[in-house]
Design a protein around this motif. Structure first.
Motif, PDB file in Angstrom:
ATOM      1  N   ASN A  47     -85.036  34.551 -54.259  1.00  0.00           N
ATOM      2  CA  ASN A  47     -85.908  33.698 -53.450  1.00  0.00           C
ATOM      3  C   ASN A  47     -85.127  32.866 -52.442  1.00  0.00           C
ATOM      4  OD1 ASN A  47     -88.977  33.527 -54.294  1.00  0.00           O
ATOM      5  ND2 ASN A  47     -87.803  33.949 -56.153  1.00  0.00           N
ATOM      6  N   LEU A  48     -83.911  32.471 -52.818  1.00  0.00           N
ATOM      7  CA  LEU A  48     -83.075  31.712 -51.891  1.00  0.00           C
ATOM      8  C   LEU A  48     -82.816  32.509 -50.626  1.00  0.00           C
ATOM      9  CD1 LEU A  48     -81.116  29.378 -51.158  1.00  0.00           C
ATOM     10  CD2 LEU A  48     -79.345  30.617 -52.420  1.00  0.00           C
ATOM     11  N   PHE A  49     -82.360  33.760 -50.779  1.00  0.00           N
ATOM     12  CA  PHE A  49     -82.047  34.583 -49.608  1.00  0.00           C
ATOM     13  C   PHE A  49     -83.296  34.899 -48.804  1.00  0.00           C
ATOM     14  CE2 PHE A  49     -78.539  35.944 -52.601  1.00  0.00           C
ATOM     15  CZ  PHE A  49     -77.574  35.173 -51.964  1.00  0.00           C
ATOM     16  N   GLN A  50     -84.381  35.224 -49.508  1.00  0.00           N
ATOM     17  CA  GLN A  50     -85.618  35.556 -48.803  1.00  0.00           C
ATOM     18  C   GLN A  50     -86.166  34.360 -48.024  1.00  0.00           C
ATOM     19  OE1 GLN A  50     -88.132  37.012 -51.971  1.00  0.00           O
ATOM     20  NE2 GLN A  50     -87.474  39.144 -51.688  1.00  0.00           N
ATOM     21  N   SER A  51     -86.077  33.179 -48.625  1.00  0.00           N
ATOM     22  CA  SER A  51     -86.622  31.979 -47.973  1.00  0.00           C
ATOM     23  C   SER A  51     -85.823  31.594 -46.741  1.00  0.00           C
ATOM     24  CB  SER A  51     -86.651  30.807 -48.969  1.00  0.00           C
ATOM     25  OG  SER A  51     -87.483  31.093 -50.050  1.00  0.00           O
ATOM     26  N   PHE A  52     -84.497  31.573 -46.871  1.00  0.00           N
ATOM     27  CA  PHE A  52     -83.681  31.182 -45.723  1.00  0.00           C
ATOM     28  C   PHE A  52     -83.775  32.216 -44.607  1.00  0.00           C
ATOM     29  CE2 PHE A  52     -81.976  27.871 -48.321  1.00  0.00           C
ATOM     30  CZ  PHE A  52     -81.396  26.962 -47.452  1.00  0.00           C
ATOM     31  N   TRP A  53     -83.798  33.493 -44.974  1.00  0.00           N
ATOM     32  CA  TRP A  53     -83.913  34.517 -43.934  1.00  0.00           C
ATOM     33  C   TRP A  53     -85.305  34.493 -43.301  1.00  0.00           C
ATOM     34  CZ3 TRP A  53     -81.320  37.423 -40.759  1.00  0.00           C
ATOM     35  CH2 TRP A  53     -81.964  38.494 -40.116  1.00  0.00           C
ATOM     36  N   GLY A  54     -86.323  34.412 -44.144  1.00  0.00           N
ATOM     37  CA  GLY A  54     -87.680  34.425 -43.626  1.00  0.00           C
ATOM     38  C   GLY A  54     -88.009  33.228 -42.752  1.00  0.00           C
ATOM     39  N   SER A  55     -87.433  32.067 -43.061  1.00  0.00           N
ATOM     40  CA  SER A  55     -87.733  30.868 -42.278  1.00  0.00           C
ATOM     41  C   SER A  55     -87.059  30.883 -40.914  1.00  0.00           C
ATOM     42  CB  SER A  55     -87.297  29.613 -43.040  1.00  0.00           C
ATOM     43  OG  SER A  55     -85.885  29.574 -43.169  1.00  0.00           O
ATOM     44  N   SER A  56     -85.944  31.604 -40.785  1.00  0.00           N
ATOM     45  CA  SER A  56     -85.207  31.609 -39.518  1.00  0.00           C
ATOM     46  C   SER A  56     -85.475  32.855 -38.682  1.00  0.00           C
ATOM     47  CB  SER A  56     -83.698  31.493 -39.782  1.00  0.00           C
ATOM     48  OG  SER A  56     -83.258  32.542 -40.621  1.00  0.00           O
ATOM     49  N   ALA A  57     -85.824  33.979 -39.332  1.00  0.00           N
ATOM     50  CA  ALA A  57     -86.087  35.229 -38.605  1.00  0.00           C
ATOM     51  C   ALA A  57     -87.516  35.221 -38.093  1.00  0.00           C
ATOM     52  CB  ALA A  57     -85.840  36.426 -39.506  1.00  0.00           C
ATOM     53  N   SER A  58     -87.759  34.353 -37.135  1.00  0.00           N
ATOM     54  CA  SER A  58     -89.116  34.167 -36.619  1.00  0.00           C
ATOM     55  C   SER A  58     -89.084  34.112 -35.101  1.00  0.00           C
ATOM     56  CB  SER A  58     -89.727  32.873 -37.175  1.00  0.00           C
ATOM     57  OG  SER A  58     -90.876  32.500 -36.472  1.00  0.00           O
ATOM     58  N   TRP A  59     -89.840  34.986 -34.465  1.00  0.00           N
ATOM     59  CA  TRP A  59     -89.916  34.978 -33.003  1.00  0.00           C
ATOM     60  C   TRP A  59     -90.529  33.669 -32.508  1.00  0.00           C
ATOM     61  CZ3 TRP A  59     -88.099  36.667 -28.705  1.00  0.00           C
ATOM     62  CH2 TRP A  59     -88.830  36.586 -27.515  1.00  0.00           C
ATOM     63  N   CYS A 283     -79.350  23.905 -35.264  1.00  0.00           N
ATOM     64  CA  CYS A 283     -78.815  24.307 -36.564  1.00  0.00           C
ATOM     65  C   CYS A 283     -79.248  23.332 -37.667  1.00  0.00           C
ATOM     66  CB  CYS A 283     -77.292  24.399 -36.512  1.00  0.00           C
ATOM     67  SG  CYS A 283     -76.679  25.814 -35.575  1.00  0.00           S
ATOM     68  N   MET A 284     -79.236  22.045 -37.349  1.00  0.00           N
ATOM     69  CA  MET A 284     -79.658  21.053 -38.335  1.00  0.00           C
ATOM     70  C   MET A 284     -81.121  21.273 -38.736  1.00  0.00           C
ATOM     71  SD  MET A 284     -80.184  16.946 -37.955  1.00  0.00           S
ATOM     72  CE  MET A 284     -81.771  17.220 -37.179  1.00  0.00           C
ATOM     73  N   ILE A 285     -81.979  21.462 -37.736  1.00  0.00           N
ATOM     74  CA  ILE A 285     -83.402  21.637 -38.016  1.00  0.00           C
ATOM     75  C   ILE A 285     -83.656  22.950 -38.769  1.00  0.00           C
ATOM     76  CG2 ILE A 285     -85.673  21.976 -36.959  1.00  0.00           C
ATOM     77  CD1 ILE A 285     -84.796  20.088 -34.731  1.00  0.00           C
ATOM     78  N   LEU A 286     -83.001  24.028 -38.351  1.00  0.00           N
ATOM     79  CA  LEU A 286     -83.193  25.317 -39.007  1.00  0.00           C
ATOM     80  C   LEU A 286     -82.692  25.290 -40.451  1.00  0.00           C
ATOM     81  CD1 LEU A 286     -82.215  27.698 -36.064  1.00  0.00           C
ATOM     82  CD2 LEU A 286     -84.484  27.393 -37.043  1.00  0.00           C
ATOM     83  N   PHE A 287     -81.603  24.568 -40.687  1.00  0.00           N
ATOM     84  CA  PHE A 287     -81.071  24.435 -42.044  1.00  0.00           C
ATOM     85  C   PHE A 287     -82.075  23.698 -42.932  1.00  0.00           C
ATOM     86  CE2 PHE A 287     -77.181  22.944 -44.697  1.00  0.00           C
ATOM     87  CZ  PHE A 287     -77.379  23.999 -45.578  1.00  0.00           C
ATOM     88  N   ILE A 288     -82.664  22.625 -42.394  1.00  0.00           N
ATOM     89  CA  ILE A 288     -83.674  21.877 -43.153  1.00  0.00           C
ATOM     90  C   ILE A 288     -84.905  22.740 -43.400  1.00  0.00           C
ATOM     91  CG2 ILE A 288     -85.257  19.916 -43.075  1.00  0.00           C
ATOM     92  CD1 ILE A 288     -83.135  18.363 -41.554  1.00  0.00           C
TER      93      ILE A 288
END
Length: 436
Positions: A47-59, A283-288
Motif C-alpha cells: 500500500n505504501l508504494f501504491q499510494s505514493f505512486w498513485g498520488s504523484s502519477a496524476s496528469w 516536492c514538499m507538497i507532493l511528499f505530503i
C-alpha cells in the motif's frame, strides 16, 4: 478493538510524531504503516508504494508545479512595483486612499502567485516603505497587508485549491471558478473596513497632493495590462473548455516568461531561482500528498471514515452546527499546521461527513480555503505574521493585533457563503454546463 478506539490510537500517535518534530509527510506515512500493520490484514509495504505512486502519477496534479513556477517567475519581476504605480492614481478619491492599493495589488498578484506568503511579501516589499513615507497609519497598513495577502490562495489559480481538488476528487476548474466571487467579496469587505476606519479617523489619512489626468492614469497603468491579460487568459481557456488545468498552467508559465522578458526581470539567475523555488515547494507538497494518500488508504481499510460518516448520520445534526464545529476545528488546526497539511490531514475523514450532511464538495473547498486564510493570520504559526514581522521590524504579536479587523472580515465572508452558498456554486454552474 472498536473502530473508534483504533481512530483514537492513530490520532494519538500522529500527534506524538508531529509534536516530536517529525516531518509531516513522514508522520502521516508512519501512522498509516502502524494502522495497516497492527489493525488490518493488509500488507503495509504494498500500500505504501501504491499510494505514493498513485498520488504523484496524476496528469491533473501536473498543474500544481506549473502554477507554482508561474508565480515564482512573476515574483522575481518588477510586477509589484508596477502594480503600486499603476493602481495608486485611481484610488485617491476613496477614504483611506492608497491603503486600498494593498487590497487590490494583493488581489491581482494573488491570481498569478497562488501563494499567500509570496503575495504578502511581494506587495509589502513595495507598499510598506511607500505608505510609511507618505505618512499612512502603520498599524492599519500592516493589518491590511496581512489580511489581503491571503487572497493569494482564494483567487484562482491557487495552489491550495489544486491540493484540495486532488484530495477530494473534484474538478480543479470548478474549484477555481468557485473562488472568484468569494475572492471579490473578501476584497470588498477589506476595502469596506478601510473606508469605515478612514471616516472614523480622518486625521490618520494624509492628504494626497498629486493629481492626475485620465490620460496620465492610463499611462501609469499600462504595465498592469499584460498581467491582467495573463490572468484572464489562464482562467478563460479552462472555463471555455479549450484547455485542461494542466495545459492552462503551461500557457501561464509561457506567459509569465514573456512578461518577465519584457519587464527586464528575466535572466539566468532569476530563471534558475524560479525553477529551484518551484521544485522545492512542489516536492514538499507532493511528499505530503503521498503521505496523506497512504494514510487515506489506511483509513479505508480500517473503516474509520465510514464509521464517522455513519455516526454523523445517526446523530442527524443540524448542517450549520456541523459546519460550525468543523470551522472551529480548522481554526485550531491553523494555529499549528500549514494549509496544505490541514487539507490532506482531514480530507479522508471530513469528506464523507460533508457528503452525508448534503453539502456540495466544491462549496466546501472554498469554505476550507477561507479557513486556511484565517490560519495565515492566526498566531503562533501564521505565515503572513512572520513575513510582515521580518519586513516591518514589528513583533508578530503587534502584527496579529493589527490584523484583527481583517480577521473579522474573513469570518463575515465565511458566514455569508454559508448562509448564501450560491455565492460559491452559482458561477461554476453557469460557466461549466454539463453536456446534454
Amino acid at each position: 478493538m472498536s473502530t473508534l478506539a483504533i481512530a483514537c490510537v492513530l490520532l494519538a500517535l500522529l500527534l506524538v510524531l508531529l509534536f516530536g518534530g517529525l516531518w509531516i509527510a513522514l508522520a502521516l506515512a508512519a501512522v498509516a504503516w502502524a494502522g495497516l500493520q497492527f489493525f488490518t490484514n493488509t500488507p503495509p509495504d504494498v500500500n505504501l508504494f501504491q499510494s505514493f505512486w498513485g498520488s504523484s502519477a496524476s496528469w491533473t496534479l501536473a498543474a500544481l508545479p506549473l502554477f507554482i513556477w508561474m508565480g515564482e517567475i512573476l515574483y522575481r519581476t518588477r510586477l509589484s512595483e508596477e502594480m503600486f504605480k499603476g493602481l495608486a492614481p485611481w484610488l485617491g478619491w476613496l477614504p483611506g486612499r492608497l491603503m486600498h492599493v494593498n487590497v487590490l495589488a494583493c488581489g491581482i498578484f494573488g491570481t498569478v502567485s497562488g501563494s499567500s506568503a509570496a503575495t504578502c511579501a511581494t506587495i509589502a516589499k513595495v507598499a510598506l516603505p511607500e505608505l510609511k513615507a507618505r505618512g499612512y497609519d502603520e498599524k492599519t497598513c500592516l493589518g491590511s497587508l496581512c489580511g489581503a495577502g491571503t487572497l493569494g490562495i482564494l483567487l484562482p489559480p491557487s495552489i491550495i485549491m489544486v491540493v484540495y481538488a486532488v484530495a477530494a476528487e473534484v474538478s480543479i476548474l470548478k474549484v477555481f471558478i468557485a473562488g472568484i466571487i468569494p475572492g471579490v467579496l473578501l476584497m470588498l469587505l477589506f476595502s469596506g473596513y478601510i473606508i469605515v476606519w478612514a471616516l472614523m479617523n480622518p486625521g490618520k489619512t494624509p492628504v494626497e497632493s498629486n493629481t492626475y489626468t485620465f490620460r496620465q492614469k492610463l499611462y501609469l497603468s499600462r504595465n498592469l495590462i499584460p498581467c491582467v491579460l495573463l490572468i484572464i487568459f489562464v482562467v478563460w481557456v479552462m472555463a471555455a473548455g479549450w484547455a485542461t488545468a494542466t495545459e492552462a498552467a503551461a500557457f501561464g508559465v509561457l506567459g509569465a516568461f514573456v512578461i518577465a522578458a519584457v519587464s527586464g526581470g528575466l535572466n539566468w539567475v532569476s530563471f534558475r531561482d524560479s525553477l529551484m523555488g518551484a521544485t522545492r515547494l512542489s516536492c514538499m507538497i507532493l511528499f505530503i500528498l503521498g503521505g496523506a494518500a497512504f494514510l487515506s488508504s489506511c483509513m479505508a481499510f480500517t473503516g474509520i471514515p465510514k464509521a464517522l460518516a455513519e455516526w454523523v448520520a445517526a446523530m442527524n445534526p443540524n448542517p450549520y452546527m456541523l459546519i460550525a464545529v468543523l470551522a472551529a476545528i480548522y481554526v485550531v488546526l491553523g494555529t499549528a499546521l500549514d494549509g496544505v497539511s490541514m487539507i490532506v490531514l482531514t480530507t479522508s475523514i471530513v469528506i464523507p461527513m460533508i457528503e452525508k450532511a448534503g453539502f456540495d464538495l466544491v462549496w466546501f473547498g472554498i469554505f476550507i480555503v477561507l479557513l486556511v486564510e484565517i490560519a495565515e493570520v492566526t498566531p503562533p504559526l501564521g505565515f503572513n505574521l512572520f513575513v510582515l514581522q521580518t519586513m516591518s521590524g514589528k513583533d508578530s504579536t503587534y502584527v496579529a493585533r493589527a490584523s484583527i479587523p481583517f480577521f473579522a472580515m474573513m469570518l463575515i465572508a465565511i458566514a455569508l457563503i454559508t448562509v448564501f452558498p450560491a455565492l460559491v456554486t452559482w458561477l461554476p454552474e453557469v460557466l461549466i454546463r454539463k453536456p446534454s
